[in-house]
Design an enzyme around this catalytic site. Sequence first.
Site, PDB file in Angstrom:
ATOM      1  N   HIS A 144     -30.159 -15.310  22.946  1.00  0.00           N
ATOM      2  CA  HIS A 144     -29.256 -15.022  24.057  1.00  0.00           C
ATOM      3  C   HIS A 144     -28.554 -16.269  24.594  1.00  0.00           C
ATOM      4  O   HIS A 144     -27.722 -16.164  25.492  1.00  0.00           O
ATOM      5  CB  HIS A 144     -30.029 -14.348  25.201  1.00  0.00           C
ATOM      6  CG  HIS A 144     -30.307 -12.902  24.966  1.00  0.00           C
ATOM      7  ND1 HIS A 144     -30.924 -12.445  23.828  1.00  0.00           N
ATOM      8  CD2 HIS A 144     -30.039 -11.798  25.728  1.00  0.00           C
ATOM      9  CE1 HIS A 144     -31.040 -11.128  23.899  1.00  0.00           C
ATOM     10  NE2 HIS A 144     -30.509 -10.715  25.017  1.00  0.00           N
ATOM     11  N   GLU A 151     -19.803  -3.617  23.014  1.00  0.00           N
ATOM     12  CA  GLU A 151     -18.958  -4.781  23.293  1.00  0.00           C
ATOM     13  C   GLU A 151     -17.687  -4.804  22.446  1.00  0.00           C
ATOM     14  O   GLU A 151     -16.620  -5.159  22.936  1.00  0.00           O
ATOM     15  CB  GLU A 151     -19.741  -6.082  23.056  1.00  0.00           C
ATOM     16  CG  GLU A 151     -20.875  -6.343  24.025  1.00  0.00           C
ATOM     17  CD  GLU A 151     -22.193  -5.804  23.530  1.00  0.00           C
ATOM     18  OE1 GLU A 151     -23.234  -6.187  24.085  1.00  0.00           O
ATOM     19  OE2 GLU A 151     -22.196  -5.001  22.561  1.00  0.00           O
ATOM     20  N   HIS A 157       0.846  -1.192   0.000  1.00  0.00           N
ATOM     21  CA  HIS A 157       0.000   0.000   0.000  1.00  0.00           C
ATOM     22  C   HIS A 157       0.884   1.247   0.000  1.00  0.00           C
ATOM     23  O   HIS A 157       1.167   1.822   1.056  1.00  0.00           O
ATOM     24  CB  HIS A 157      -0.913   0.014   1.218  1.00  0.00           C
ATOM     25  CG  HIS A 157      -1.824  -1.175   1.309  1.00  0.00           C
ATOM     26  ND1 HIS A 157      -1.384  -2.409   1.711  1.00  0.00           N
ATOM     27  CD2 HIS A 157      -3.144  -1.306   1.031  1.00  0.00           C
ATOM     28  CE1 HIS A 157      -2.395  -3.267   1.692  1.00  0.00           C
ATOM     29  NE2 HIS A 157      -3.481  -2.612   1.275  1.00  0.00           N
ATOM     30  N   HIS A 194      -3.903   2.845  -3.728  1.00  0.00           N
ATOM     31  CA  HIS A 194      -4.153   2.409  -2.351  1.00  0.00           C
ATOM     32  C   HIS A 194      -3.447   1.095  -2.050  1.00  0.00           C
ATOM     33  O   HIS A 194      -2.749   0.985  -1.038  1.00  0.00           O
ATOM     34  CB  HIS A 194      -5.654   2.247  -2.115  1.00  0.00           C
ATOM     35  CG  HIS A 194      -5.993   1.576  -0.821  1.00  0.00           C
ATOM     36  ND1 HIS A 194      -6.043   2.255   0.366  1.00  0.00           N
ATOM     37  CD2 HIS A 194      -6.280   0.280  -0.536  1.00  0.00           C
ATOM     38  CE1 HIS A 194      -6.354   1.412   1.331  1.00  0.00           C
ATOM     39  NE2 HIS A 194      -6.505   0.196   0.815  1.00  0.00           N
TER      40      HIS A 194
END
Length: 697
Positions: free
Chosen positions: A497, A435, A38, A280
Amino acid sequence: MSIKPTTTDLEWTDLDQRAVDTGRVLAMDSVQKVGNGHPGTAMSLAPAAYTLFQKVMRHDPADADWTGRDRFVLSAGHSSLTLYIQLYLAGFGLELDDLKAFRTWGSKTPGHPEYGHTVGVETTTGPLGQGVANAVGMAMAARYERGLFDPEAAPGTSPFDHFVYAIAGDGCLQEGISAEASSMAGHQKLGNLVLLWDDNHISIEGDTETAVSEDTEKRYEAYGWHVQRVEPKENGDLDPVALYEAIQRAKAVTDKPSFIAMRSIIAWPAPHAQNTEAAHGSALGDEEVAATKRVLGFDPEQSFEVADEVIAHTRQALDRGAQAKAEWEKGFAAWRTANAERAAEFDRVAAGELPAGWQEKLPVFEAGKGVATRAASGKVLQALGAVIPELWGGSADLAGSNNTTIDKTSSFLPADNPLPEADPYGRTIHYGIREHSMAAEMNGIALHGNTRIYGGTFLVFSDYMRNAVRLSALMHLPVTYVWTHDSIGLGEDGPTHQPVEHLASLRAIPGLNVVRPADANETAIAWREILTRWTKEFGKGAPHGLALTRQGVPTYDREVTEGAAKGGYVLFEAEGGSPEVILIGTGSEVQLAVEAREQLQAAGVPTRVVSMPSVEWFEEQDQGYRDSVLPPSVKARVAVEAGIGLTWHKYVGDAGRIVSLEHFGASADGKVLFREFGFTADAVAAAARESIAAAQR
């Protein structure tokens, strides 16, 4: 926190500009030599990286781990040459041959920066956005560290005051993790954090207009950041003077993190490749490299051209670093003299040692009593929190369920937060429902050093965290994940869950130790072992994931459960002869193995029960120990765990049986689900009889 800028005017000479352009040439040549990489971002970011490493940051290239240093995070890790070239120029240990070996086997310059592999690399980056969250965690850790050792010092006067700098690209800011972390940083008012955004408008698929149309600066203002924009020079190049001035203004804003938008042109000044997506992630090609060298005034026939006067100039960073460290050490010595007890505490923490007698504070739970392992973990944390001040952490808005509140009276929050327990140096972190960034922030906290971090949520939501957890393992970081509600036993919340595949999936991550204790005493032993391993291998250890029950489980004798520290052990021995069958269980299913053993023993079948809270710890033991727990001569074996059985085939063998859950759960009381899905002592005993019969064939 306030840290006064050390200078207000930037001295920028022709030699500085030549050094920047040398960096651009090195970026092109490194990618061209290996044929992939890159180059474009490293070329356009060269002025920014050079300004940071040569003009702004307090660091000592001869001592890259110096406590008083500023931290730098290259969140845009694909542009690793942006960092490697500055490490080379400043004298951190990389040399031209290392750049020539870019992205090749055994080199110090891998495709993305790797912590512990290359001196001067503060964190492993590559998955976009992770570095932003790492930097937020480092800034949090710096504040907590100051609170541990020098809380009364006036702003800007403590040896523990320093800045965290990060460079992020468009991809980093598109990833959701950076939004979570940036929201957290603004809420926490982390004035020691400066984030530079490489606003080059290019991603792999072309102009970022393909995917993004928001006003990023206003977004960061809404997060509560101090926001500035640096425009390029008329020729399109990044303006180091304007950037330097913006950084100085950012450092002066002490009640907000700072966001600096830098408009750049990728691959500048390549005549044809600049401002293209091809620049890139692809080599520019011989003709374009040669043309760019001509624009910059370099010999197109030479590769890796570094003038003697350039490297002599940039290696002056070694002298500046030594001077900065010497000045810091004077202040540190004065602090030590004035704070003898805290200095002794600092030495202990920095050495990775725990306070004398800390193990005596671990709770011992009465045998026979039903206790949820999440509750036992909470009692352990509260007991140890009183004696291990560097231990801190919290939860992703589930503290009451995760039992992760180490101190209810002390929350890590800025001083002007309206909550009565708010304390900028508080013990309990409220990560919010974030989270993914919580996990990456924990990585940053661990990388910063001098504290010990944990964070909690439900086990099923480890999926949100997985990439950061993987990086914890990749970097061997001693972080602890507290994952509760570890099975269908959580009950009525239902299959969304209830973790099923998660234990096996997490065990598949190399270097992550998953620990699923069977009872309260195993939980205390697990925490003891985790903390001990932190001590032995601080910075070189492994992350741990504790999988804990919502529901109560029987408590076994503390002396017997001591074997949990080895990952697997004999909880109940066979009676009436050598074992004919071995029942292996983890977590809440160990009780089923124990009950099944009673049935089998009553029927005259000598049965051993093995509790195996951590297969990773068990595999660390020598072959003799492992064979003593699971004798090869005993072919009849049953493993029982309320999740998919992928882990257990190697332990039960061809004649073995696995009592597992190979489908999603349902919404009902946990006891009902265990019964309906076949997690009963009768089912385990029946599987044992089948295994015995198979072993006799």
